[in-house]
Design a protein around this motif. Structure first.
Motif, PDB file in Angstrom:
ATOM      1  N   ASN A 101     -13.795 -51.625  10.106  1.00 11.78           N
ATOM      2  CA  ASN A 101     -15.076 -52.326   9.871  1.00 11.78           C
ATOM      3  C   ASN A 101     -15.451 -53.545  10.929  1.00 11.78           C
ATOM      4  O   ASN A 101     -14.746 -54.658  10.462  1.00 11.78           O
ATOM      5  CB  ASN A 101     -15.192 -52.819   8.594  1.00 11.78           C
ATOM      6  CG  ASN A 101     -15.593 -51.223   7.743  1.00 11.78           C
ATOM      7  OD1 ASN A 101     -16.770 -50.581   7.808  1.00 11.78           O
ATOM      8  ND2 ASN A 101     -14.554 -51.122   6.912  1.00 11.78           N
ATOM      9  N   PRO A 107     -24.234 -37.708  13.056  1.00  8.29           N
ATOM     10  CA  PRO A 107     -22.789 -38.387  12.824  1.00  8.29           C
ATOM     11  C   PRO A 107     -21.745 -37.847  13.560  1.00  8.29           C
ATOM     12  O   PRO A 107     -20.600 -38.330  14.053  1.00  8.29           O
ATOM     13  CB  PRO A 107     -22.511 -38.033  11.324  1.00  8.29           C
ATOM     14  CG  PRO A 107     -23.707 -37.594  10.776  1.00  8.29           C
ATOM     15  CD  PRO A 107     -24.440 -37.131  11.853  1.00  8.29           C
ATOM     16  N   GLU A 114     -21.330 -48.922  11.926  1.00  9.02           N
ATOM     17  CA  GLU A 114     -21.303 -48.324  10.427  1.00  9.02           C
ATOM     18  C   GLU A 114     -22.089 -47.067  10.283  1.00  9.02           C
ATOM     19  O   GLU A 114     -22.871 -46.886  10.943  1.00  9.02           O
ATOM     20  CB  GLU A 114     -21.699 -49.776   9.767  1.00  9.02           C
ATOM     21  CG  GLU A 114     -23.334 -49.976   9.786  1.00  9.02           C
ATOM     22  CD  GLU A 114     -23.679 -51.131   9.036  1.00  9.02           C
ATOM     23  OE1 GLU A 114     -23.745 -50.965   8.064  1.00  9.02           O
ATOM     24  OE2 GLU A 114     -24.073 -52.309   9.953  1.00  9.02           O
ATOM     25  N   GLU A 134     -16.461 -56.826  12.907  1.00  8.11           N
ATOM     26  CA  GLU A 134     -16.744 -58.086  12.501  1.00  8.11           C
ATOM     27  C   GLU A 134     -17.760 -58.443  13.792  1.00  8.11           C
ATOM     28  O   GLU A 134     -18.682 -58.934  13.570  1.00  8.11           O
ATOM     29  CB  GLU A 134     -15.706 -58.976  12.141  1.00  8.11           C
ATOM     30  CG  GLU A 134     -16.410 -60.246  11.598  1.00  8.11           C
ATOM     31  CD  GLU A 134     -15.352 -61.407  11.320  1.00  8.11           C
ATOM     32  OE1 GLU A 134     -14.054 -61.418  11.867  1.00  8.11           O
ATOM     33  OE2 GLU A 134     -15.698 -62.401  10.776  1.00  8.11           O
ATOM     34  N   PHE A 144     -12.479 -36.937  11.440  1.00  6.56           N
ATOM     35  CA  PHE A 144     -13.028 -35.849  10.519  1.00  6.56           C
ATOM     36  C   PHE A 144     -12.716 -36.482   9.143  1.00  6.56           C
ATOM     37  O   PHE A 144     -11.541 -36.909   9.096  1.00  6.56           O
ATOM     38  CB  PHE A 144     -12.423 -34.567  10.870  1.00  6.56           C
ATOM     39  CG  PHE A 144     -12.930 -33.903  11.948  1.00  6.56           C
ATOM     40  CD1 PHE A 144     -14.042 -33.587  12.441  1.00  6.56           C
ATOM     41  CD2 PHE A 144     -11.866 -34.090  12.974  1.00  6.56           C
ATOM     42  CE1 PHE A 144     -13.983 -32.870  13.698  1.00  6.56           C
ATOM     43  CE2 PHE A 144     -11.913 -33.528  14.342  1.00  6.56           C
ATOM     44  CZ  PHE A 144     -13.313 -32.843  14.335  1.00  6.56           C
ATOM     45  N   THR A 145     -13.485 -36.495   8.163  1.00  4.02           N
ATOM     46  CA  THR A 145     -12.936 -36.830   6.833  1.00  4.02           C
ATOM     47  C   THR A 145     -13.124 -36.077   5.657  1.00  4.02           C
ATOM     48  O   THR A 145     -12.269 -36.340   4.596  1.00  4.02           O
ATOM     49  CB  THR A 145     -13.925 -38.082   6.556  1.00  4.02           C
ATOM     50  OG1 THR A 145     -15.221 -37.704   6.650  1.00  4.02           O
ATOM     51  CG2 THR A 145     -13.882 -39.264   7.489  1.00  4.02           C
ATOM     52  N   LYS A 146     -13.702 -34.926   5.983  1.00  2.82           N
ATOM     53  CA  LYS A 146     -13.551 -33.958   5.006  1.00  2.82           C
ATOM     54  C   LYS A 146     -12.345 -33.090   5.030  1.00  2.82           C
ATOM     55  O   LYS A 146     -12.171 -32.646   6.432  1.00  2.82           O
ATOM     56  CB  LYS A 146     -14.720 -32.910   4.854  1.00  2.82           C
ATOM     57  CG  LYS A 146     -16.015 -33.965   4.269  1.00  2.82           C
ATOM     58  CD  LYS A 146     -17.209 -33.210   4.040  1.00  2.82           C
ATOM     59  CE  LYS A 146     -18.107 -34.311   3.248  1.00  2.82           C
ATOM     60  NZ  LYS A 146     -19.439 -33.888   3.054  1.00  2.82           N
ATOM     61  N   ASN A 180     -10.633 -46.660   9.712  1.00  3.21           N
ATOM     62  CA  ASN A 180     -10.918 -47.745   8.556  1.00  3.21           C
ATOM     63  C   ASN A 180     -11.276 -48.946   9.365  1.00  3.21           C
ATOM     64  O   ASN A 180     -10.948 -50.131   8.924  1.00  3.21           O
ATOM     65  CB  ASN A 180      -9.923 -47.757   7.606  1.00  3.21           C
ATOM     66  CG  ASN A 180      -9.725 -46.559   6.575  1.00  3.21           C
ATOM     67  OD1 ASN A 180     -10.526 -46.326   6.135  1.00  3.21           O
ATOM     68  ND2 ASN A 180      -8.751 -46.000   6.625  1.00  3.21           N
ATOM     69  N   ASP A 235      -8.885 -58.355  10.804  1.00  2.00           N
ATOM     70  CA  ASP A 235      -8.449 -58.967  11.988  1.00  2.00           C
ATOM     71  C   ASP A 235      -7.728 -58.002  12.908  1.00  2.00           C
ATOM     72  O   ASP A 235      -6.683 -58.358  13.626  1.00  2.00           O
ATOM     73  CB  ASP A 235      -7.619 -60.157  11.740  1.00  2.00           C
ATOM     74  CG  ASP A 235      -8.162 -61.209  11.094  1.00  2.00           C
ATOM     75  OD1 ASP A 235      -9.317 -61.427  11.609  1.00  2.00           O
ATOM     76  OD2 ASP A 235      -7.895 -62.043  10.138  1.00  2.00           O
ATOM     77  N   LEU A 285     -14.484 -45.048   8.986  1.00  2.00           N
ATOM     78  CA  LEU A 285     -14.262 -44.053   7.997  1.00  2.00           C
ATOM     79  C   LEU A 285     -12.863 -43.690   8.099  1.00  2.00           C
ATOM     80  O   LEU A 285     -12.122 -44.328   9.047  1.00  2.00           O
ATOM     81  CB  LEU A 285     -14.976 -42.602   8.343  1.00  2.00           C
ATOM     82  CG  LEU A 285     -16.585 -42.707   8.447  1.00  2.00           C
ATOM     83  CD1 LEU A 285     -17.012 -41.449   8.928  1.00  2.00           C
ATOM     84  CD2 LEU A 285     -17.065 -43.207   7.057  1.00  2.00           C
ATOM     85  N   ASP A 286     -12.253 -42.813   7.248  1.00  2.00           N
ATOM     86  CA  ASP A 286     -11.010 -42.619   7.029  1.00  2.00           C
ATOM     87  C   ASP A 286     -10.251 -41.737   8.262  1.00  2.00           C
ATOM     88  O   ASP A 286      -9.111 -41.749   8.780  1.00  2.00           O
ATOM     89  CB  ASP A 286     -10.890 -41.370   6.026  1.00  2.00           C
ATOM     90  CG  ASP A 286     -10.471 -41.957   4.480  1.00  2.00           C
ATOM     91  OD1 ASP A 286     -10.349 -43.332   4.755  1.00  2.00           O
ATOM     92  OD2 ASP A 286     -10.457 -41.324   3.748  1.00  2.00           O
ATOM     93  N   ASP A 291     -12.069 -56.474  13.693  1.00  2.00           N
ATOM     94  CA  ASP A 291     -12.494 -56.063  12.414  1.00  2.00           C
ATOM     95  C   ASP A 291     -12.256 -57.109  11.481  1.00  2.00           C
ATOM     96  O   ASP A 291     -11.793 -58.108  11.656  1.00  2.00           O
ATOM     97  CB  ASP A 291     -12.347 -54.738  11.951  1.00  2.00           C
ATOM     98  CG  ASP A 291     -10.840 -54.621  11.118  1.00  2.00           C
ATOM     99  OD1 ASP A 291     -10.206 -55.384  11.265  1.00  2.00           O
ATOM    100  OD2 ASP A 291     -10.725 -53.543  10.583  1.00  2.00           O
ATOM    101  N   TYR A 292     -12.783 -56.775  10.088  1.00  2.00           N
ATOM    102  CA  TYR A 292     -12.727 -57.970   9.073  1.00  2.00           C
ATOM    103  C   TYR A 292     -11.289 -58.034   8.570  1.00  2.00           C
ATOM    104  O   TYR A 292     -10.714 -58.977   8.047  1.00  2.00           O
ATOM    105  CB  TYR A 292     -13.570 -57.449   7.928  1.00  2.00           C
ATOM    106  CG  TYR A 292     -15.151 -57.618   8.018  1.00  2.00           C
ATOM    107  CD1 TYR A 292     -15.621 -58.890   8.127  1.00  2.00           C
ATOM    108  CD2 TYR A 292     -16.055 -56.616   8.465  1.00  2.00           C
ATOM    109  CE1 TYR A 292     -16.830 -59.360   8.357  1.00  2.00           C
ATOM    110  CE2 TYR A 292     -17.332 -57.031   8.488  1.00  2.00           C
ATOM    111  CZ  TYR A 292     -17.804 -58.073   8.681  1.00  2.00           C
ATOM    112  OH  TYR A 292     -19.102 -58.443   8.851  1.00  2.00           O
TER     113      TYR A 292
END
Lengths: 414, 102
Positions: free
Chosen positions: A222, A162, A156, A224, A197-199, A220, A238, A193-194, A235-236
């Motif tokens: 996350n 980073p 997270e 669990e 690289f995200t920007k 994306n 599944d 993250l997306d 992840d959350y």
């Protein structure tokens, strides 16, 4: 005699001790720095240790060596900060009173925040490389690993440095190519993250690196829990990702001392004014580096820029002058891309990483947001700069604390 | 760029996030949800209120924060806003997408 105490003798604390010892009048001020650990680690080196690029000796030295004469060095664990009483209690029960407190206790990994992470497979098939122990254990594993699914994973945000997980992925690609076994290794980068690289600018300029190195992305995600019995992370939503070797960046949290003292947010970071570095709750407490909740990167370069501004602000505070609202979130990082090349990025709170040259406008020699061998040399030379200049508080020529817009094709970040 | 939602002209960025929170109202929220194929239930609105509260206090929004809130369950959050719950929930709530690095 007035007392200034610095908690933590890492990158930020050591820099502050070196800056302040020459600025504060010895007749009036007594400076003390407290840290429980004997060793000062060159943390950027943890990225290279697993690949046998750096040796263990190159990333650690005795911390005391870098504390200037004229500063009291206390090697002991800190039990509690009592802001209402302007006092710090040490583990032995001894109290230290202060007029000004600088908190530089950094951030730590917390693998126990994720179910199954630091269980029976910790340092067997699941590793971190954000600690000396983790990086070293991973080095030993990689020396004899025969290949399979390598998953590089961020638990997270925020995390220290980073871009390090991405650099790890790039270096892993190089490492296995050189060993002649890249075809036996499947590399996947898993991020909450997306994207890696995200920007938009960085994605446009750098996404090719992932394709070129055949690194898969799972975004994306996350986490669990880690299902260490079946070698997968879940992840959350599944989604499951299987691994043979999991290199994870566990949750990063501020020191438990901050939580014990009731001074932190959800992740034990100290709410801090992002321009002055004064803590929000106590006017005589300042925070620097990874210990703050600033929306800047948690990185040595940020701490370095902060240290110059915080030194000014401590002097202003002592003289009863208004603090300078000067810190702009300036960060400057080399990003290893493997095969002896690196990128350099320069950004702050409001500006996205930009293209251009650094540190001299239009000249360089380093190029921003572009891969080059010179940038890699810069990153390698930085270890010397770190031990010999940076933590000793010696100004690095031509590199300013706030970001300059000259010679860069910048765009406002949204 | 401009966009008309719920008979109201609003300003959004290229990803569809509102640029000015004052242009948001419940009808706009409903229309944004529709575009994400989500029908807002009272439980969704409780989440949106929680997000607005965080936003007003300038506290960052995170999965951890939701877990710690005690009011909501992360699994439920995922079920309500499938496929990137933080991203979708903030879009519908009319606030900027949570920040990240590069």
């Amino acid at each position: 005699m007035k007392k200034l105490i610095i908690l933590g003798a890492g990158t930020s604390g050591t820099m502050m001790a070196n800056h302040l010892v020459s600025k504060l009048d010895k007749k009036d001020w007594n400076i003390t720095i407290v840290d429980q650990y004997e060793t000062h680690y060159y943390q950027p080196g943890f990225l290279f240790l697993p690949f046998d690029i750096y040796t263990t000796k190159q990333v650690k030295k005795k911390g005391k060596k870098f504390i200037p004469k004229g500063v009291n060095y206390v090697q002991e664990k800190i039990e509690l900060i009592l802001p209402a009483e302007n006092k710090v209690t040490l583990e032995s029960g001894k109290d230290l009173n202060y007029d000004i407190l600088i908190v530089a206790t950094g951030t730590k990994t917390a693998p126990d925040e994720t179910e199954g992470m630091d269980g029976p497979e910790w340092y067997k098939s699941i590793f971190d490389f954000y600690t000396y122990e983790g990086a070293k254990a991973l080095r030993d594993k990689l020396r004899k690993w025969e290949g399979g699914k390598l998953v590089i994973h961020i638990t997270e945000m925020p995390i220290k440095c980073p871009v390090a997980p991405l650099e790890f992925a790039f270096l892993a690609d190089s490492f296995f190519k050189h060993k002649g076994m890249r075809d036996k290794v499947d590399i996947t980068f898993v991020t909450p993250l997306d994207g890696a690289f995200t920007k938009p600018k960085a994605t446009a300029a750098l996404h090719y690196l992932l394709e070129e190195k055949n690194i898969k992305e799972v975004t994306n995600f996350n986490i669990e829990r880690v299902d260490y019995e079946n070698n997968k992370i879940i992840d959350y939503a599944d989604t499951e990702v299987e691994y043979d070797l999991l290199v994870t960046v566990p949750t990063n949290m501020g020191d438990a001392l901050i939580e014990r003292s009731g001074m932190g947010d959800d992740l034990n970071y100290i709410p801090t004014n992002k321009a002055t570095l004064q803590s929000i709750d106590n006017e005589n407490i300042f925070a620097i580096g990874d210990a703050t909740n600033l929306p800047a990167s948690k990185a040595g370069s940020v701490a370095h820029f902060e240290a110059e501004i915080l030194t000014d602000n401590i002097l202003r505070y002592i003289n009863g002058e208004p603090l300078k609202e000067e810190f702009d979130g300036h960060a400057n990082c080399f990003i290893e891309t493997g095969n002896g090349k690196a990128l350099l990025i320069d950004f702050n709170y409001t500006h996205e990483p930009v293209e251009g040259t650094f540190p001299f406008p239009g000249v360089g020699p380093l190029s921003l947001l572009k891969e080059s061998r010179t940038n890699h040399m810069g990153k390698m030379a930085f270890r010397w700069i770190y031990w010999n200049m940076l933590i000793k508080g010696i100004h690095i020529p031509f590199v300013s604390a706030t970001m300059t817009e000259k010679g860069k094709n910048y765009e406002e970040a949204k | 760029m401009k966009k008309v939602l719920a008979n109201k002209e609003i300003d959004v960025n290229e990803e569809g996030y509102l640029l000015d929170f004052t242009q948001w109202n419940k009808e706009v929220g409903n229309s944004l949800a529709e575009e994400c194929d989500i029908v807002l239930t009272p439980r969704h609105w409780e989440f949106i209120e929680y997000i607005h509260d965080k936003y007003n206090k300038e506290e960052p929004l995170s999965i951890r924060g939701i877990k710690k809130s005690g009011e909501f369950d992360v699994k439920e959050f995922y079920a309500l806003f499938p496929g990137g719950p933080l991203k979708k929930a903030t879009l519908i709530a009319g606030i900027p997408k949570p920040k990240s690095c590069i």
